[in-house]
Design a protein around this motif. Sequence first.
Motif, PDB file in Angstrom:
ATOM      1  N   VAL A 243      34.444  44.997  47.307  1.00  0.00           N
ATOM      2  CA  VAL A 243      34.347  44.305  46.283  1.00  0.00           C
ATOM      3  C   VAL A 243      34.987  44.676  45.046  1.00  0.00           C
ATOM      4  CG1 VAL A 243      33.057  42.722  44.372  1.00  0.00           C
ATOM      5  CG2 VAL A 243      32.687  42.407  47.032  1.00  0.00           C
ATOM      6  N   GLY A 244      36.578  44.267  44.156  1.00  0.00           N
ATOM      7  CA  GLY A 244      36.743  44.421  43.227  1.00  0.00           C
ATOM      8  C   GLY A 244      36.675  43.466  42.453  1.00  0.00           C
ATOM      9  N   ILE A 245      36.622  43.795  41.335  1.00  0.00           N
ATOM     10  CA  ILE A 245      36.725  43.170  39.813  1.00  0.00           C
ATOM     11  C   ILE A 245      36.925  43.171  38.669  1.00  0.00           C
ATOM     12  CG2 ILE A 245      35.898  41.930  37.592  1.00  0.00           C
ATOM     13  CD1 ILE A 245      33.202  41.432  40.168  1.00  0.00           C
ATOM     14  N   ARG A 246      38.271  43.096  38.626  1.00  0.00           N
ATOM     15  CA  ARG A 246      38.960  43.994  37.524  1.00  0.00           C
ATOM     16  C   ARG A 246      39.637  43.528  36.551  1.00  0.00           C
ATOM     17  NH1 ARG A 246      42.545  47.977  37.586  1.00  0.00           N
ATOM     18  NH2 ARG A 246      42.445  48.423  39.892  1.00  0.00           N
ATOM     19  N   ARG A 247      39.619  43.659  35.286  1.00  0.00           N
ATOM     20  CA  ARG A 247      40.139  42.732  33.574  1.00  0.00           C
ATOM     21  C   ARG A 247      40.958  42.825  33.554  1.00  0.00           C
ATOM     22  NH1 ARG A 247      36.512  46.414  30.144  1.00  0.00           N
ATOM     23  NH2 ARG A 247      38.010  47.579  29.387  1.00  0.00           N
ATOM     24  N   SER A 248      41.844  42.159  32.484  1.00  0.00           N
ATOM     25  CA  SER A 248      42.763  42.253  32.533  1.00  0.00           C
ATOM     26  C   SER A 248      43.693  43.362  31.179  1.00  0.00           C
ATOM     27  CB  SER A 248      44.088  40.850  32.129  1.00  0.00           C
ATOM     28  OG  SER A 248      43.785  39.991  32.982  1.00  0.00           O
ATOM     29  N   PRO A 249      44.474  44.408  31.380  1.00  0.00           N
ATOM     30  CA  PRO A 249      44.597  45.089  29.553  1.00  0.00           C
ATOM     31  C   PRO A 249      44.729  44.510  29.142  1.00  0.00           C
ATOM     32  CG  PRO A 249      46.280  45.136  31.939  1.00  0.00           C
ATOM     33  CD  PRO A 249      45.653  44.448  32.662  1.00  0.00           C
TER      34      PRO A 249
ATOM     35  N   ALA B 116      28.565  43.641  36.793  1.00  0.00           N
ATOM     36  CA  ALA B 116      30.281  43.493  36.226  1.00  0.00           C
ATOM     37  C   ALA B 116      29.037  42.291  34.956  1.00  0.00           C
ATOM     38  CB  ALA B 116      30.592  42.630  36.678  1.00  0.00           C
ATOM     39  N   PHE B 117      28.222  41.391  35.539  1.00  0.00           N
ATOM     40  CA  PHE B 117      27.633  41.019  33.832  1.00  0.00           C
ATOM     41  C   PHE B 117      26.489  40.966  33.912  1.00  0.00           C
ATOM     42  CE2 PHE B 117      31.525  38.646  36.850  1.00  0.00           C
ATOM     43  CZ  PHE B 117      32.059  38.076  35.303  1.00  0.00           C
ATOM     44  N   GLY B 118      25.258  41.738  34.694  1.00  0.00           N
ATOM     45  CA  GLY B 118      24.214  41.608  34.439  1.00  0.00           C
ATOM     46  C   GLY B 118      23.651  41.003  34.538  1.00  0.00           C
ATOM     47  N   THR B 119      22.139  40.738  34.369  1.00  0.00           N
ATOM     48  CA  THR B 119      21.534  40.028  35.213  1.00  0.00           C
ATOM     49  C   THR B 119      20.207  39.258  33.671  1.00  0.00           C
ATOM     50  OG1 THR B 119      19.874  41.306  35.751  1.00  0.00           O
ATOM     51  CG2 THR B 119      20.926  40.117  37.381  1.00  0.00           C
TER      52      THR B 119
ATOM     53  N   LEU C   8      40.257  37.860  34.016  1.00  0.00           N
ATOM     54  CA  LEU C   8      39.401  38.924  35.294  1.00  0.00           C
ATOM     55  C   LEU C   8      40.358  38.473  36.951  1.00  0.00           C
ATOM     56  CD1 LEU C   8      35.876  38.219  34.515  1.00  0.00           C
ATOM     57  CD2 LEU C   8      37.154  40.311  34.049  1.00  0.00           C
ATOM     58  N   THR C   9      40.184  38.935  37.635  1.00  0.00           N
ATOM     59  CA  THR C   9      40.433  39.428  39.050  1.00  0.00           C
ATOM     60  C   THR C   9      39.939  39.897  39.911  1.00  0.00           C
ATOM     61  OG1 THR C   9      42.674  39.228  38.726  1.00  0.00           O
ATOM     62  CG2 THR C   9      42.517  39.383  40.260  1.00  0.00           C
ATOM     63  N   LEU C  10      38.894  39.312  41.306  1.00  0.00           N
ATOM     64  CA  LEU C  10      37.510  39.333  41.857  1.00  0.00           C
ATOM     65  C   LEU C  10      38.854  39.189  43.104  1.00  0.00           C
ATOM     66  CD1 LEU C  10      34.950  39.740  43.631  1.00  0.00           C
ATOM     67  CD2 LEU C  10      35.171  36.980  43.535  1.00  0.00           C
ATOM     68  N   LEU C  11      38.671  40.312  44.015  1.00  0.00           N
ATOM     69  CA  LEU C  11      38.876  40.995  45.645  1.00  0.00           C
ATOM     70  C   LEU C  11      37.862  41.100  46.738  1.00  0.00           C
ATOM     71  CD1 LEU C  11      42.170  43.197  44.876  1.00  0.00           C
ATOM     72  CD2 LEU C  11      42.515  40.020  45.521  1.00  0.00           C
TER      73      LEU C  11
ATOM     74  N   GLY D  29      37.740  48.700  32.415  1.00  0.00           N
ATOM     75  CA  GLY D  29      38.100  47.409  32.977  1.00  0.00           C
ATOM     76  C   GLY D  29      37.831  46.882  34.998  1.00  0.00           C
ATOM     77  N   THR D  30      37.153  48.383  35.138  1.00  0.00           N
ATOM     78  CA  THR D  30      36.934  48.078  37.395  1.00  0.00           C
ATOM     79  C   THR D  30      35.350  48.387  37.165  1.00  0.00           C
ATOM     80  OG1 THR D  30      37.456  49.853  37.428  1.00  0.00           O
ATOM     81  CG2 THR D  30      39.454  48.831  36.908  1.00  0.00           C
ATOM     82  N   LEU D  31      35.677  47.425  38.029  1.00  0.00           N
ATOM     83  CA  LEU D  31      34.384  47.220  38.975  1.00  0.00           C
ATOM     84  C   LEU D  31      34.763  47.442  40.851  1.00  0.00           C
ATOM     85  CD1 LEU D  31      30.727  47.175  38.952  1.00  0.00           C
ATOM     86  CD2 LEU D  31      31.593  44.806  39.592  1.00  0.00           C
ATOM     87  N   ARG D  32      33.928  48.209  41.356  1.00  0.00           N
ATOM     88  CA  ARG D  32      33.844  48.453  42.208  1.00  0.00           C
ATOM     89  C   ARG D  32      33.012  48.216  43.500  1.00  0.00           C
ATOM     90  NH1 ARG D  32      34.010  51.422  47.423  1.00  0.00           N
ATOM     91  NH2 ARG D  32      32.987  52.985  45.871  1.00  0.00           N
ATOM     92  N   VAL D  33      32.693  47.690  44.205  1.00  0.00           N
ATOM     93  CA  VAL D  33      31.657  48.046  45.342  1.00  0.00           C
ATOM     94  C   VAL D  33      31.567  47.992  46.597  1.00  0.00           C
ATOM     95  CG1 VAL D  33      29.264  46.112  45.968  1.00  0.00           C
ATOM     96  CG2 VAL D  33      30.256  46.512  44.022  1.00  0.00           C
TER      97      VAL D  33
END
Length: 174
Positions: A34-40, A153-156, A58-61, A22-26
């Motif tokens: 940029v980081g997006i994290r899904r809650s456990p 994170a979400f596709g297009t 979801l959290t976005l930093l 549940g993590t994404l990093r750009v």
Amino acid sequence: MYAPAEDALFGTVEIELDHEGGTLRVGGGGLPSVGIRRSPGTPLKTRVPIGTRDPDRLTLLVDGVQETLRPAKGFLTRRSYRVEVVSAARRCRHVLVPDSLDTSRLLRDKRRLGVFTSAGDGKVTVTWDSTDGRPETGAEPYDASVGYALAAAFGTGAEPMWDLALEAALELWP
């Protein structure tokens, strides 16, 4: 992990997605991270690369600063698959909204910056808006980071409304 993207304006963009974790990093290319994290414990949706469209999970930093992330639920219209980022610090709003079966346009405060494509195969591409082949979108590094993160994170893209409506009706059919 996604393959790096070669961006015409910003160079190499590193994209790392861990669907299960549940993590994404750009980052990279002189872009803010940029980081997006899904809650456990969040139930996973397989059609969403980050695993959920629930904004409460979801959290976005962006460069360590938490921003507001608002993915729409995604149901009958292409617009229902939009994802918004609101930055209090920068006083702007970004929206990634599907405009075809495969692509989504990135807007900053209603101004189109470019078109992103991510088919879920680990690659994200962008075509920045331009005139006579010269990039003139005014796209900034922050815009690119957010755009790549949302696309990964979400596709297009999204099906046309009539197809989505038919699919929803068929699911209700006994």
